[in-house]
Every structure is written in structure tokens, then in C-alpha cells.
Motif scaffolding. Structure first.
Motif, PDB file in Angstrom:
ATOM      1  N   ALA A 265       0.833  -1.205   0.000  1.00  0.00           N
ATOM      2  CA  ALA A 265       0.000   0.000   0.000  1.00  0.00           C
ATOM      3  C   ALA A 265       0.867   1.254   0.000  1.00  0.00           C
ATOM      4  O   ALA A 265       0.551   2.245  -0.676  1.00  0.00           O
ATOM      5  N   LEU A 266       1.966   1.226   0.743  1.00  0.00           N
ATOM      6  CA  LEU A 266       2.881   2.368   0.779  1.00  0.00           C
ATOM      7  C   LEU A 266       3.490   2.600  -0.598  1.00  0.00           C
ATOM      8  O   LEU A 266       3.566   3.741  -1.077  1.00  0.00           O
ATOM      9  N   GLU A 267       3.880   1.531  -1.266  1.00  0.00           N
ATOM     10  CA  GLU A 267       4.542   1.666  -2.560  1.00  0.00           C
ATOM     11  C   GLU A 267       3.585   2.110  -3.661  1.00  0.00           C
ATOM     12  O   GLU A 267       4.017   2.733  -4.631  1.00  0.00           O
ATOM     13  N   ARG A 268       2.301   1.810  -3.514  1.00  0.00           N
ATOM     14  CA  ARG A 268       1.354   2.305  -4.525  1.00  0.00           C
ATOM     15  C   ARG A 268       0.642   3.586  -4.065  1.00  0.00           C
ATOM     16  O   ARG A 268      -0.306   4.035  -4.694  1.00  0.00           O
ATOM     17  N   ARG A 269       1.118   4.152  -2.947  1.00  0.00           N
ATOM     18  CA  ARG A 269       0.617   5.418  -2.404  1.00  0.00           C
ATOM     19  C   ARG A 269      -0.869   5.352  -2.058  1.00  0.00           C
ATOM     20  O   ARG A 269      -1.626   6.301  -2.261  1.00  0.00           O
ATOM     21  N   ASP A 270      -1.259   4.238  -1.492  1.00  0.00           N
ATOM     22  CA  ASP A 270      -2.656   3.982  -1.153  1.00  0.00           C
ATOM     23  C   ASP A 270      -2.895   4.362   0.307  1.00  0.00           C
ATOM     24  O   ASP A 270      -2.743   3.544   1.223  1.00  0.00           O
ATOM     25  N   LEU A 271      -3.267   5.620   0.537  1.00  0.00           N
ATOM     26  CA  LEU A 271      -3.477   6.116   1.889  1.00  0.00           C
ATOM     27  C   LEU A 271      -4.579   5.349   2.620  1.00  0.00           C
ATOM     28  O   LEU A 271      -4.411   4.936   3.766  1.00  0.00           O
ATOM     29  N   ARG A 272      -5.692   5.159   1.957  1.00  0.00           N
ATOM     30  CA  ARG A 272      -6.830   4.512   2.614  1.00  0.00           C
ATOM     31  C   ARG A 272      -6.543   3.033   2.882  1.00  0.00           C
ATOM     32  O   ARG A 272      -6.929   2.502   3.928  1.00  0.00           O
ATOM     33  N   GLY A 273      -5.864   2.380   1.950  1.00  0.00           N
ATOM     34  CA  GLY A 273      -5.524   0.979   2.168  1.00  0.00           C
ATOM     35  C   GLY A 273      -4.569   0.809   3.337  1.00  0.00           C
ATOM     36  O   GLY A 273      -4.740  -0.093   4.170  1.00  0.00           O
ATOM     37  N   PHE A 274      -3.575   1.679   3.425  1.00  0.00           N
ATOM     38  CA  PHE A 274      -2.627   1.617   4.534  1.00  0.00           C
ATOM     39  C   PHE A 274      -3.351   1.896   5.846  1.00  0.00           C
ATOM     40  O   PHE A 274      -3.141   1.202   6.854  1.00  0.00           O
ATOM     41  N   GLY A 275      -4.219   2.903   5.829  1.00  0.00           N
ATOM     42  CA  GLY A 275      -4.952   3.257   7.038  1.00  0.00           C
ATOM     43  C   GLY A 275      -5.852   2.132   7.523  1.00  0.00           C
ATOM     44  O   GLY A 275      -5.952   1.876   8.735  1.00  0.00           O
ATOM     45  N   MET A 276      -6.504   1.441   6.605  1.00  0.00           N
ATOM     46  CA  MET A 276      -7.375   0.327   6.974  1.00  0.00           C
ATOM     47  C   MET A 276      -6.572  -0.767   7.677  1.00  0.00           C
ATOM     48  O   MET A 276      -7.022  -1.353   8.665  1.00  0.00           O
ATOM     49  N   LEU A 277      -5.367  -1.033   7.187  1.00  0.00           N
ATOM     50  CA  LEU A 277      -4.519  -2.055   7.802  1.00  0.00           C
ATOM     51  C   LEU A 277      -4.082  -1.634   9.207  1.00  0.00           C
ATOM     52  O   LEU A 277      -3.975  -2.475  10.112  1.00  0.00           O
ATOM     53  N   MET A 278      -3.836  -0.344   9.412  1.00  0.00           N
ATOM     54  CA  MET A 278      -3.492   0.145  10.747  1.00  0.00           C
ATOM     55  C   MET A 278      -4.632  -0.108  11.729  1.00  0.00           C
ATOM     56  O   MET A 278      -4.404  -0.541  12.868  1.00  0.00           O
TER      57      MET A 278
END
Length: 349
Positions: A265-278
Motif C-alpha cells: 500500500a505504501l509503494e502504490r501510495r494507497d493512503l486509505r488501504g494503509f490506514g485500513m490495515l493500521m
């Protein structure tokens, strides 16, 4: 540091070093299971100055305290253990460590879950190595620092904190494989804004609680006939009948999956995807690993309500800090969060 060192000890400092604290973006309580984690160094750091002396002494500028210590003696249970321990393991590794006086200054908050102890260990090792004219790779410094905490201080931590402090680089997350100690730096895109917020509740991490979690993870692996839970998948967990061990194992197995997904998610700049995982990580730490607190849970919920893409406790838990992934307009976000949590304070944004 050199001028202050001379004022306090009446001699010139012969070596100086520093090391940062860290925030773990995702992947907590996976390191001692040989798993994955994704820390990032903070701009906050611990600085150490050192010189040979007639006897071992240390002064903390932050505590305004001078104390004797002895690397050859057992741990005392205070801040000097994180100086004595690294010097003890250096001696055991064959390095000459004469009596020294040590000055410590740090803006890494203690007991907040951002690795103040690891920063002091790594900075102490670097200064002592500089004093002896020796050099070691950053990864070996991290390994020695972990050994100091495990063997001397008695906290059975994995290598996450020490690797983040010794090997991490500013502006980059560190993907750490805790089985091989392999690392990969992952650039953090500029639109990813992380804030570290102390909940206002002192971390209640008792060494026994942390060590109990580690024993549970190791027992779960033993029941599955595995060296570590790094080898386990979701389907394997049916082999654990003990409810408490099952919950601990469920967190570790799912968290490893979340770390690799977070890197993508970080490498594809996916803010919402990264946030969901958090958010998923925090829920697992709270419900499966049971290391959150009501104050941390409320702070995470209110951080999300105020507009964060994701939020989670960071570090071992039992109090301390959360990390939140923010949109633009951080000042407005913090105003909302601090209004609901007047005891909370911003460690770094």
C-alpha cells in the motif's frame, strides 16, 4: 555536549554518538516470532558523550542525576542499566571497555513506546566503539543492543527497536524480516503524514507482562510443532485449543500478513488501504493480544473520527503512544483530538 561534559566531569569527552527513537507503523509483537515489522526512525534522538575515567559514572541531563554503575554487576533496575548492559556485552564480545564517564541527553520520551531504551543502547554502543577505535556494521550494533536488553536488562524483546534505531534512515520505513534480519528501506511518499500522539497515560509495561506474551507466542508455536509462528498460516491455528494461546497466535499470524500488505500500500501510495490495515492491527492488538488500554482505544477511535485514515497503538502497548495517518490539515485534526483528550500530547508530527 562536549562543553557540558567538561563542566560535569572536569575532563574532555573523547567520543560522541547519537541514535533515534522510532515509531512502528505496523507489525507489533511479531519480531520475537521471526515475523515482519515496519518501523521508521523519529527525528527525536538520544545523544551520548563518553571518556575514560577512574570509575564508571553516568549523568542524565534530563533527570539531572549522576549515578555510578558497574557493567560487571547485575542490573540495578534503573536508567543506568541501558548503559551498563551495552558495555557488558561489548566486553563479552572481546572489546576492551575501560571505566568511563557517560553524559546522556535525550528528547525521546521515556516510557512512551517509542524506543527510548533502544536509542540509549545504540548510542552507548556507538560511543564506546568510537572510543576503542573499532567499527561494526549497523546491523551488528543492533544485535548487541538487543543482547544487552535480553541478557542484562532481562526484557525478552525482539530486535525491532534496536534495528529501527541503528539501521533505519530518516524519511524511510524499514521493512524488517526478523527471522533473517534482512532489511529493505521503503521510501515514505510525501502525502503520507504520520503523527505520534502520547495518550497521556504512562505506559504500564511490566517486564513480566511483556515476557508472558512472548512465552505465549513460543508455546503456541510449540503446540503446532513449529520453530516459530512465522511458519503458521490461518488454517494452522485450528491446532490450538487453548483460547488464550489461540488469540495470541491469531494476532501474530494476521499481523505478518498486514505488514506485507502495508508495504504494498505504501509503494502504490494507497493512503486509505494503509490506514485500513493500521485499524485492523490495532483491533487485533486490543482483542487478540490484549495489550491496549481503554485510553488508547478511545484515542484511536477519536483520531479516526477526527479524520485520520488510520490509527493504532505503537510499541508494546499497555499505555504510551498511538500513530495516526493523517490527511492534509493536521492542525485542524489535532485541535479536534486534543479537545477530546486534554491529557494527550503530540510527540512528533
Amino acid at each position: 555536549m562536549r562543553e557540558i561534559f567538561k563542566e560535569i566531569f572536569n575532563r574532555d569527552a573523547a567520543a560522541e554518538a547519537s541514535a533515534p527513537g522510532r515509531v512502528n507503523l505496523i507489525g507489533d509483537h511479531t519480531d520475537y516470532a521471526g515475523g515482519f515489522c515496519l518501523p521508521m526512525p523519529l527525528a527525536l534522538e538520544t545523544r551520548v558523550a563518553m571518556a575514560p575515567a577512574p570509575a564508571f559514572r553516568a549523568h542524565s541531563l534530563d533527570l539531572d542525576e549522576t549515578a555510578p554503575f558497574d557493567p560487571a554487576a547485575p542490573a540495578r533496575g534503573d536508567w543506568t542499566d541501558y548503559i551498563a548492559g551495552p558495555l557488558a556485552v561489548l566486553r563479552q564480545a572481546g572489546f576492551a571497555v575501560p571505566p568511563v564517564e557517560v553524559l546522556v541527553s535525550s528528547d525521546v520520551p521515556q516510557g512512551a513506546g517509542v524506543s527510548s531504551s533502544a536509542a540509549l543502547e545504540v548510542a552507548t554502543l556507538r560511543a564506546a566503539l568510537d572510543l576503542s577505535g573499532a567499527k561494526l556494521p549497523d546491523m551488528e550494533v543492533a544485535r548487541l543492543a538487543q543482547s544487552a536488553e535480553n541478557v542484562y536488562c532481562g526484557v525478552q524483546c525482539g530486535i525491532l527497536d534496536q534495528m529501527a534505531s541503528a539501521v533505519g534512515r530518516p524519511g524511510q520505513a524499514l521493512l524488517l524480516d526478523c527471522r533473517s534480519n534482512g532489511t529493505r528501506l521503503v521510501p515514505v511518499p510525501p502525502e503520507f503524514h504520520f503523527a505520534i500522539v502520547h495518550c497521556g497515560e504512562a505506559r504500564r509495561l511490566v517486564d513480566g507482562e511483556y515476557n508472558e506474551r512472548r512465552r505465549s507466542v513460543e508455546e503456541a508455536a510449540r503446540l503446532l510443532g513449529m520453530v516459530s509462528l512465522r511458519d503458521a498460516g490461518p488454517d494452522d491455528l485450528a491446532g490450538i485449543s487453548d483460547v488464550r494461546l489461540l488469540k495470541r497466535a491469531r494476532h501474530v499470524v494476521s499481523e505478518n500478513t498486514r505488514v506485507t500488505a502495508a508495504v504494498a500500500a505504501l509503494e502504490r501510495r494507497d493512503l486509505r488501504g494503509f490506514g485500513m490495515l493500521m485499524v485492523e492491527s490495532h483491533r487485533s492488538l486490543a482483542e487478540n493480544f490484549e495489550v491496549s488500554t481503554p485510553v488508547l482505544d478511545r484515542l484511536v477511535d477519536d483520531a479516526l473520527e477526527a479524520g485520520a485514515y488510520g490509527a493504532r497503538l505503537t510499541g508494546a502497548g499497555f499505555g504510551g503512544c498511538i500513530v495516526a495517518l493523517l490527511p492534509a490539515g493536521r492542525e485542524v485534526w489535532w485541535k479536534k483530538v486534543s479537545a477530546a483528550h486534554p491529557k494527550a500530547w503530540l510527540v512528533q508530527a
